[in-house]
Design an enzyme around this catalytic site. Structure first.
Site, PDB file in Angstrom:
ATOM      1  N   ARG A   1      17.470  48.731 -40.376  1.00 40.90           N
ATOM      2  CA  ARG A   1      18.925  48.591 -40.194  1.00 40.90           C
ATOM      3  C   ARG A   1      19.326  49.634 -39.172  1.00 40.90           C
ATOM      4  NH1 ARG A   1      23.851  47.792 -44.316  1.00 40.90           N
ATOM      5  NH2 ARG A   1      22.877  45.751 -44.255  1.00 40.90           N
TER       6      ARG A   1
ATOM      7  N   ARG B   1      23.274  47.631 -51.150  1.00 36.59           N
ATOM      8  CA  ARG B   1      22.503  46.510 -51.720  1.00 36.59           C
ATOM      9  C   ARG B   1      21.329  46.070 -50.866  1.00 36.59           C
ATOM     10  NH1 ARG B   1      27.660  45.251 -53.141  1.00 36.59           N
ATOM     11  NH2 ARG B   1      28.213  46.622 -51.442  1.00 36.59           N
ATOM     12  N   THR B   2      21.471  46.077 -49.556  1.00 36.90           N
ATOM     13  CA  THR B   2      20.369  45.562 -48.729  1.00 36.90           C
ATOM     14  C   THR B   2      19.129  46.436 -48.894  1.00 36.90           C
ATOM     15  OG1 THR B   2      21.995  44.704 -47.176  1.00 36.90           O
ATOM     16  CG2 THR B   2      19.739  44.878 -46.383  1.00 36.90           C
TER      17      THR B   2
ATOM     18  N   LYS C   1      17.324  65.423 -35.659  1.00 42.00           N
ATOM     19  CA  LYS C   1      16.953  66.406 -34.636  1.00 42.00           C
ATOM     20  C   LYS C   1      16.849  65.754 -33.261  1.00 42.00           C
ATOM     21  CE  LYS C   1      14.167  69.067 -37.934  1.00 42.00           C
ATOM     22  NZ  LYS C   1      12.794  69.409 -38.297  1.00 42.00           N
TER      23      LYS C   1
END
Ligand code: NCD
Length: 334
Positions: A105, A55-56, A83
C-alpha cells in the site's frame, strides 16, 4: 492468471471468476473449527504498508496465515523509510530476504507497478494513491454475488468522493468485466475529468437513481487527499449525497448497502443505515479474508522459482495498463 495483481483492469473475466470461485471455497473453510490450510507453508508474504490501514492490512495478514505462509509486516513508520530510504532500496532488501509475495500500500499511484520491476516475487496492490485497490473490488464483487446471486446485469450505484477513490476505480473496471452496470453519483467537483471515458453512467441526483439500484456503495470523503474545498460544507454534502434512512427507503427491497470502510458515520452514511440488515459492511470485511486467500493462493501456488523481475519487458500487466502505470509512476517520481 498474471504473476502480479496490480490493477483490476488487467483481470480477464476468467481470472476474476476464478478468484471469486476460489474465494467461495476458502469461505467454507472459515466455518471449520480450524480454519487453516498448509498450502503456502514455507512461503513468505511481506506486507509493505506506507499508508495507514486497518482492515486491508489485517485482512492480508489473516489470509496469508490461514494458508500457513510466513508473514512479515513492514510499516513505513519506524523503518528506515523514515530515514529517507527509497522504495527501490526497500524492495531490494525484501528481495534479499526472499519474499515470495509483497503486498504493498503506497500513497503514490504507480508504486506497485514500479516494485514489480524490482522484486522476483508476486506484487499485490493493496491500494496505490488514487489509482487502484483491486482486492477491495474483488471482495465487493464477491459480497454482491453472495448476497444477490449474480453479477451480470446488476445495477451498482457508487456514491461520493469518486475523484480520490481507488476503490471506485477498481470497482468500475472489475464490474464492467463481470457484466454489471455502474452509475456514479457525486458532486461535479468530486468526479475525475476523465470520467467520460469510464464504462459508467454519471448522475448528480442521488435519490432518483436509488429505485433502480440493486447495490449502493457509499464512499468516504477523503479529506487527507484534498488541498482545496470541494463542496460548501459537510452538512450540505451529507444532505445531497449522504445515505440516510429516508433515502434508503427508496431502494428496492432486495437492494444492499455497501461501504469499504473506514466510515464517517453521519457524513456519507447515517449510523442506522450502516447498522441495518441491508448493510453488508461487516460481511465485506469477513469476505475480504477469503478473497485475499484466493489471490495469494492463485498467485503463489504455482512454480516455486519465480522468474526474473520482468515488468519492464513483459511483466504482469496488460500493455495499456502498463503504459498508463509507467506514466503515473514517472509522475509520482518513483
Ligand atoms: C479504502 C482505501 O484505503 O482506499 N479503504 C479500504 O481499503 N478498506 C477507502 C478509504 O480509505 O476511504
Amino acid at each position: 492468471m498474471n504473476r502480479h495483481l496490480i490493477s483490476a483492469a488487467d483481470l480477464s473475466l476468467d481470472d476474476a471468476v476464478a478468484i471469486l470461485d476460489t474465494a467461495e471455497e476458502f469461505a467454507t473453510l472459515a466455518e471449520r473449527p480450524i480454519p487453516k490450510l498448509p498450502t503456502l507453508r514455507g512461503r513468505t508474504v511481506v506486507n509493505l504498508f506506507y499508508e495507514d490501514s486497518t482492515r486491508t492490512r489485517i485482512s492480508f495478514e489473516a489470509a496469508a496465515k490461514r494458508l500457513s505462509a510466513d508473514v512479515i509486516n513492514f510499516s513505513a513508520k519506524g523503518s528506515s523509510v523514515a530515514k529517507g530510504e527509497s522504495l527501490k532500496d526497500t524492495a531490494l532488501t525484501l528481495q534479499a530476504m526472499g519474499a515470495d509475495a509483497v503486498v504493498i500500500r503506497h500513497g503514490s499511484s504507480g508504486a506497485p507497478h514500479r516494485l514489480a520491476g524490482w522484486v522476483r516475487g508476486s506484487v499485490v496492490n493493496a491500494g496505490d494513491g488514487t489509482h487502484e485497490h483491486p482486492t477491495q473490488a474483488l471482495l465487493d464483487a464477491f459480497t454482491m454475488r453472495r448476497r444477490l446471486g449474480r453479477l451480470d446485469g446488476l445495477r451498482v450505484t457508487i456514491v461520493g468522493d469518486i475523484l480520490h477513490s481507488r476503490v471506485a476505480r477498481s470497482n468500475v473496471w472489475l464490474l464492467r468485466t463481470l457484466g454489471a452496470q455502474v452509475t456514479l453519483v457525486a458532486p461535479p467537483t468530486l468526479l475525475p475529468v476523465a470520467v467520460d471515458g469510464w464504462p459508467a453512467a454519471v448522475s448528480y441526483d442521488f435519490s432518483s437513481v436509488l429505485p433502480d439500484s440493486d447495490v449502493v456503495m457509499m464512499l468516504r470523503v477523503q479529506h487527507e487527499r484534498m488541498s482545496d474545498a470541494y463542496f460548501p460544507s459537510v452538512r450540505e454534502y451529507s444532505r445531497r449525497y449522504g445515505l440516510d434512512g429516508d433515502r434508503m427507503a427508496l431502494l428496492p427491497d432486495h437492494a444492499i448497502v455497501m461501504h469499504p470502510g473506514p466510515m464517517n458515520r453521519g457524513v456519507e452514511i447515517a449510523a442506522d443505515v450502516a447498522d441495518s440488515p441491508r448493510s453488508t459492511i461487516v460481511e465485506q470485511v469477513t469476505n475480504g479474508v477469503s478473497v485475499r486467500m484466493a489471490v495469494l493462493y492463485l498467485l503463489l501456488s504455482g512454480s516455486r522459482e519465480p522468474a526474473e523481475p520482468a515488468v519492464a519487458t513483459t511483466g504482469g500487466l496488460a500493455p495499456a495498463g502498463e503504459r498508463a502505470m509507467s506514466a503515473a509512476a514517472a509522475e509520482a517520481g518513483l
